[in-house]
Structure formats: structure tokens, C-alpha cells
Design a protein around this motif. Structure first.
Motif, mmCIF file in Angstrom:
data_model
loop_
_atom_site.group_PDB
_atom_site.id
_atom_site.type_symbol
_atom_site.label_atom_id
_atom_site.label_comp_id
_atom_site.label_asym_id
_atom_site.label_seq_id
_atom_site.Cartn_x
_atom_site.Cartn_y
_atom_site.Cartn_z
ATOM 1 N N GLY A 100 -18.074 -19.251 19.963
ATOM 2 C CA GLY A 100 -18.262 -20.698 20.043
ATOM 3 C C GLY A 100 -18.786 -21.064 21.421
ATOM 4 O O GLY A 100 -19.183 -20.180 22.211
ATOM 5 N N SER A 101 -18.792 -22.369 21.709
ATOM 6 C CA SER A 101 -19.153 -22.754 23.085
ATOM 7 C C SER A 101 -17.891 -22.945 23.917
ATOM 8 O O SER A 101 -17.951 -23.064 25.136
ATOM 9 N N GLY A 102 -16.740 -22.956 23.233
ATOM 10 C CA GLY A 102 -15.481 -23.053 23.969
ATOM 11 C C GLY A 102 -15.312 -21.871 24.910
ATOM 12 O O GLY A 102 -14.856 -22.028 26.048
ATOM 13 N N ILE A 105 -17.470 -22.249 27.995
ATOM 14 C CA ILE A 105 -16.870 -23.247 28.899
ATOM 15 C C ILE A 105 -15.727 -22.599 29.688
ATOM 16 O O ILE A 105 -15.606 -22.760 30.894
ATOM 17 N N TYR A 126 -13.605 -34.259 25.609
ATOM 18 C CA TYR A 126 -13.188 -33.174 24.711
ATOM 19 C C TYR A 126 -11.906 -32.468 25.193
ATOM 20 O O TYR A 126 -11.852 -31.927 26.287
ATOM 21 N N ILE A 175 -20.532 -34.522 28.479
ATOM 22 C CA ILE A 175 -21.039 -34.325 27.104
ATOM 23 C C ILE A 175 -22.004 -35.488 26.878
ATOM 24 O O ILE A 175 -21.617 -36.532 26.356
ATOM 25 N N ASN A 180 -17.969 -36.687 22.912
ATOM 26 C CA ASN A 180 -16.686 -36.488 22.246
ATOM 27 C C ASN A 180 -15.577 -36.945 23.189
ATOM 28 O O ASN A 180 -15.414 -36.358 24.251
ATOM 29 N N ASP A 208 -22.484 -30.089 28.367
ATOM 30 C CA ASP A 208 -22.002 -29.562 27.083
ATOM 31 C C ASP A 208 -22.746 -30.306 25.982
ATOM 32 O O ASP A 208 -22.482 -31.484 25.714
ATOM 33 N N CYS A 210 -23.016 -29.741 22.627
ATOM 34 C CA CYS A 210 -22.531 -29.197 21.359
ATOM 35 C C CYS A 210 -23.019 -29.965 20.110
ATOM 36 O O CYS A 210 -23.115 -29.414 19.039
ATOM 37 N N TYR A 211 -23.297 -31.275 20.293
ATOM 38 C CA TYR A 211 -23.638 -32.101 19.116
ATOM 39 C C TYR A 211 -25.102 -32.511 19.074
ATOM 40 O O TYR A 211 -25.485 -33.316 18.221
ATOM 41 N N SER A 238 -23.800 -24.699 20.791
ATOM 42 C CA SER A 238 -22.953 -24.070 19.773
ATOM 43 C C SER A 238 -23.605 -24.068 18.396
ATOM 44 O O SER A 238 -24.384 -24.967 18.068
ATOM 45 N N SER A 240 -21.429 -24.054 15.957
ATOM 46 C CA SER A 240 -20.267 -24.496 15.173
ATOM 47 C C SER A 240 -20.558 -25.711 14.309
ATOM 48 O O SER A 240 -20.139 -25.788 13.164
ATOM 49 N N LYS A 241 -21.225 -26.690 14.877
ATOM 50 C CA LYS A 241 -21.381 -27.948 14.153
ATOM 51 C C LYS A 241 -22.631 -27.942 13.270
ATOM 52 O O LYS A 241 -22.770 -28.804 12.411
ATOM 53 N N ARG A 248 -17.711 -18.723 14.933
ATOM 54 C CA ARG A 248 -17.396 -18.553 16.358
ATOM 55 C C ARG A 248 -18.606 -18.061 17.139
ATOM 56 O O ARG A 248 -18.597 -16.993 17.741
HETATM 57 C C1 LIG Z 1 -17.792 -31.378 23.050
HETATM 58 C C2 LIG Z 1 -17.368 -30.054 22.528
HETATM 59 N N1 LIG Z 1 -17.669 -28.967 23.222
HETATM 60 C C3 LIG Z 1 -17.322 -27.744 22.807
HETATM 61 C C4 LIG Z 1 -16.634 -27.577 21.632
HETATM 62 C C5 LIG Z 1 -16.235 -26.180 21.262
HETATM 63 O O1 LIG Z 1 -16.598 -25.830 19.980
HETATM 64 P P1 LIG Z 1 -16.992 -24.358 19.597
HETATM 65 O O2 LIG Z 1 -16.226 -23.437 20.477
HETATM 66 O O3 LIG Z 1 -16.623 -24.223 18.174
HETATM 67 O O4 LIG Z 1 -18.472 -24.252 19.859
HETATM 68 C C6 LIG Z 1 -16.286 -28.688 20.858
HETATM 69 C C7 LIG Z 1 -15.519 -28.561 19.606
HETATM 70 O O5 LIG Z 1 -15.191 -29.477 18.918
HETATM 71 C C8 LIG Z 1 -16.675 -29.967 21.328
HETATM 72 O O6 LIG Z 1 -16.391 -31.080 20.651
#
Ligand SMILES: Cc1ncc(COP(=O)(O)O)c(C=O)c1O
Length: 401
Positions: A100-102, A105, A126, A175, A180, A208, A210-211, A238, A240-241, A248
Motif C-alpha cells: 500500500g502507500s501506508g 509513508i 488521515y 493530502i 482525507n 500523499d 492516494c485519491y 496507491s 488501493s483505491k 497491498r
Molecule cells: C490519505 C491516505 N493515504 C494513505 C492511505 C493508505 O492506504 P494504502 O496503504 O492502502 O495505500 C490511505 C488509506 O485510506 C489514505 O486515506
């Protein structure tokens, strides 16, 4: 008889995060608590086909440990996508794949942060990143925002204030696109202002994004990374979305000195090769059309949630109407404590949400706010869920629509 169990007391590292039981996750039928994608349109067949193709072509490579930065063809795909969509021109060598991007980070936090370091971020942000920052014992300072992003004056005075205390901020975490939990997108002007401050005071930015692909209307805004010519921006993204969080898979790019430490921080080798293969083969042929499809679906869900809030909450609340992303940020009157009633509401009406303090750097502000994710449920269920939420709030005496 003496207790023969071994004791780890006194052995846990000084800087280890605080111990916590494994969370018991109770999900509501109307699950507005987590930013999930639409389950019905997950590209299951496409991922299976992609994995099969890759296994047939490269399966014997499972005998090897993959490149430490992750599967090279997927890094090449990410580099091309970033150049085309975000004006970020980096090579595959400048990208590290993560869980993921978590995880990226986390890698950046571990690369840069010592206990007590100041990090500046949006006033509500977030929770996963807040968790990382706390885990590194960071002094997290929230910066006031409006619908256009972080307020430059507030950001500048926070930087000056920290410098005055001898604690120049380590970085600014933002973000900027479909923030978020607040939902706004920082304007180009605000991004420029943030970058100017970053350059003036020598404080790097972690962007970040992510969206960024989940845009339902309007023009995209240039990434902060693309506007910087000094190498002061680190960037995470990411799959993920836009594909599925269960895969992951995410990524980071940053100046070489950061990448070279982050890669070591990651340890444990590459990301899972199955996931990387499946996503690479699927994304190469189909990701663009998939994003168009899911954005059409999510636009309908966003509209359903906003309309249902209008019908059920009327003038008793305020909420964001985001042009993308996966959530609406709901504000009730000042005295409402949505944190205190959250579990009760979940039990009573099967509706899950997250309350403001989860996203607050101080962990307590914003009790009258809730983040409502619309990605998972159908539009019909969203309408029903919002009606139930209004009902529960009314019974708690915090909604007199
Ligand atoms: C702003 C933001 N960054 C990072 C993430 C991490 O997500 P993931 O690890 O699934 O890429 C999320 C997950 O909801 C998020 O909302």
C-alpha cells in the motif's frame, strides 16, 4: 509454584509503539467508516488473468527474491503513469513499491523522524499517518484549512513558531487532492504557496496523493511534486483505491538520499510478487478504462450520499460535496459528541462512521465531525444508511431537522 512463563517486561524497545490488543473490527451493514472501493466492480477476473499470464511467463522467478524496490515492470508502469497523469518525471529506479502507500509513508517517517521532531499537517488528516507520526513520537501540529487547502498564513506562522522554539519542522505532510477526511482539493495557488514556504524555510513536503485518480468532475490540479524544481517534495501513491486495498500495493518517489534510506528501512525484500504481477498485467491493459468505470459508479454514490444528507439533515448540519475521493465530511452543531455515540449508533442502526478526533493531530478535537465514506455501499443502501443515521442522531438529541 513459581510462574514459569517467560516475561518480556523491560525488554520492549524504548521507542516501540504503545502496545494495543488486536482490534475487534465491527462493521455496519451501512459501512461508512472506512474508505473502501466499490466491491462489485473489483477487477477479479482481470487480476486472475494477469496473474496467470505472469505465472506462465515468469513463474520460475518465484524461486528468486525480487528486486528490493519491487517488480521492475510495475515500477516502470508507475513511472509512466506519474509522467502522463501527474507531471512527475522520474525513472523506475526512483520508485519504491510498498505494501500500500501506508508502508511508504512509514518508511519516510522512519527515515526522517526522531522523537520530538515537529511535523506540520492539515488540521484534520488521515488517521493512519497520524498513527505513524505518533509511533515516532512526533510533535504533530495541525494547520488550519479552508475549502482551498492549508491556509498559507497559518502554515507560515507555524513554521516560524517552531523555528523560534529551535524545532524547525522536519516536513509538511499534506493530502492535497480530495483530502482525507475533509474532501477539498488544494488549489494551484495554495500548492504554490506551500511550495514557496517550503523553499523559503527549507522544510520538505510529503505529498500523499492516494485519491488523485478518483475525480468525478472538474479539472485536475498539478501535483506539488511537478511544480517543484528543487527536489524538496516526496510523493506517495496507491493502487488501493483504484484496484483494491487487499492487494497491498502502493509506491513512493523522493530525492535519492531519502530513497536510499527508505529502501533499507523497508527491509524484508520486495513487495509480494503475486500482487505485483497481477496488478502490473492488469493495469497495463485495463487500468484507464477501469478508472473511468469506477469513477462513474462512485460519482453516483457521492450524489446519493449528498442528496440523502440534504433530505435527512437539512439545515441542521453542514457537509462537504467533494469532487472526488471517497468521503463526505459532516459537521454537526458544536455541542454534538459524535465520538461518544459512535458505537451506540452502530449497534442501534447498523451504520458505521468515524468521528472527528480520529483525524485530529491532538486526538480530541472535532467531536462534532464525522467522516462518512460512500465507496462501499450501493446508492440504495447509502440512502437507507443516511436516513438511519439521521434517525439515530435525532434520538440522541443532536439532530432536529
Ligand atoms: C490519505 C491516505 N493515504 C494513505 C492511505 C493508505 O492506504 P494504502 O496503504 O492502502 O495505500 C490511505 C488509506 O485510506 C489514505 O486515506
Amino acid at each position: 509454584m513459581a510462574d514459569s512463563r517467560f516475561s518480556f517486561e523491560g525488554l520492549i524497545a524504548k521507542n516501540a509503539p504503545e502496545a494495543r490488543d488486536a482490534p475487534v473490527v465491527k462493521r455496519g451493514k451501512y459501512d461508512f467508516a472506512v474508505a473502501y472501493p466499490d466491491p462489485a466492480s473489483l477487477p477479479i477476473d482481470g487480476l486472475l488473468d494477469g496473474l496467470r499470464e505472469a505465472m506462465e511467463q515468469e513463474g520460475a522467478d518465484l524461486a528468486l527474491y525480487a528486486h528490493q524496490s519491487g517488480y521492475a515492470p510495475l515500477r516502470e508502469f508507475v513511472a509512466q503513469k506519474l509522467a502522463r497523469d501527474s507531471g512527475i518525471h522520474v525513472s523506475a529506479d526512483d520508485i519504491i513499491l510498498g505494501d500500500g502507500s501506508g508502508q511508504p509513508i512509514h518508511m519516510i517517517c522512519e527515515t526522517l523522524l526522531d522523537p520530538g521532531d515537529v511535523v506540520l499537517t492539515e488540521d484534520f488528516v488521515y488517521s493512519g499517518t497520524l498513527g505513524q507520526l505518533r509511533r515516532f513520537h512526533t510533535d504533530i501540529r495541525g494547520i488550519a484549512c479552508d475549502q482551498d487547502g492549508m491556509l498559507p498564513d497559518a502554515l507560515e506562522s507555524a513554521i516560524k513558531n517552531a523555528i523560534g522554539q529551535g524545532k524547525k519542522p522536519k516536513f509538511i505532510y499534506t493530502i492535497p487532492t480530495f483530502q482525507n477526511p475533509q474532501g477539498w482539493t488544494a488549489t494551484k495557488g495554495r500548492r504554490e504557496a506551500m511550495l514557496r514556504l517550503s523553499h523559503t524555510y527549507g522544510v520538505p513536503i510529503l505529498e500523499d496523493d492516494c485519491y488523485v485518480d478518483l475525480r468525478y468532475e472538474g479539472e485536475s490540479v498539478p501535483s506539488i511534486y511537478s511544480m517543484d524544481d528543487t527536489g524538496s517534495v516526496m510523493y506517495t501513491g496507491s493502487f488501493s483505491k483504484i484496484i483494491a486495498p487487499g492487494m497491498r500495493l502502493g509506491y513512493m518517489t523522493a530525492p535519492k538520499p531519502i530513497l536510499d534510506v527508505a529502501r533499507v528501512v523497508k527491509s524484508g525484500g520486495s513487495v509480494n510478487q503475486f500482487a505485483a504481477w497481477a496488478v502490473h498485467r492488469y493495469a497495463t491493459g485495463h487500468l484507464d478504462e477501469h478508472i473511468v468505470e469506477i469513477n462513474n459508479i462512485q460519482r453516483g454514490k457521492r450524489d446519493a450520499m449528498v442528496a440523502a444528507l440534504g433530505e435527512n439533515f437539512g439545515s441542521a448540519a453542514e457537509w462537504s460535496e467533494p469532487a472526488g475521493g471517497l468521503f463526505v465530511w459532516l459537521k454537526m452543531q458544536e455541542e454534538a459528541d459524535l465520538q461518544a455515540i459512535r458505537d451506540k449508533v452502530l449497534d442501534a442502526v447498523d451504520v458505521g462512521y468515524q468521528s472527528g478526533p480520529l483525524f485530529a493531530p491532538d486526538g480530541v478535537s472535532g467531536k462534532n465531525y464525522a467522516r462518512l465514506c460512500f465507496g462501499y455501499n450501493t446508492p440504495e443502501d447509502i440512502r437507507e444508511g443516511i436516513a438511519r443515521l439521521a434517525d439515530a442522531f435525532a434520538r440522541e438529541g443532536i439532530l432536529n431537522a
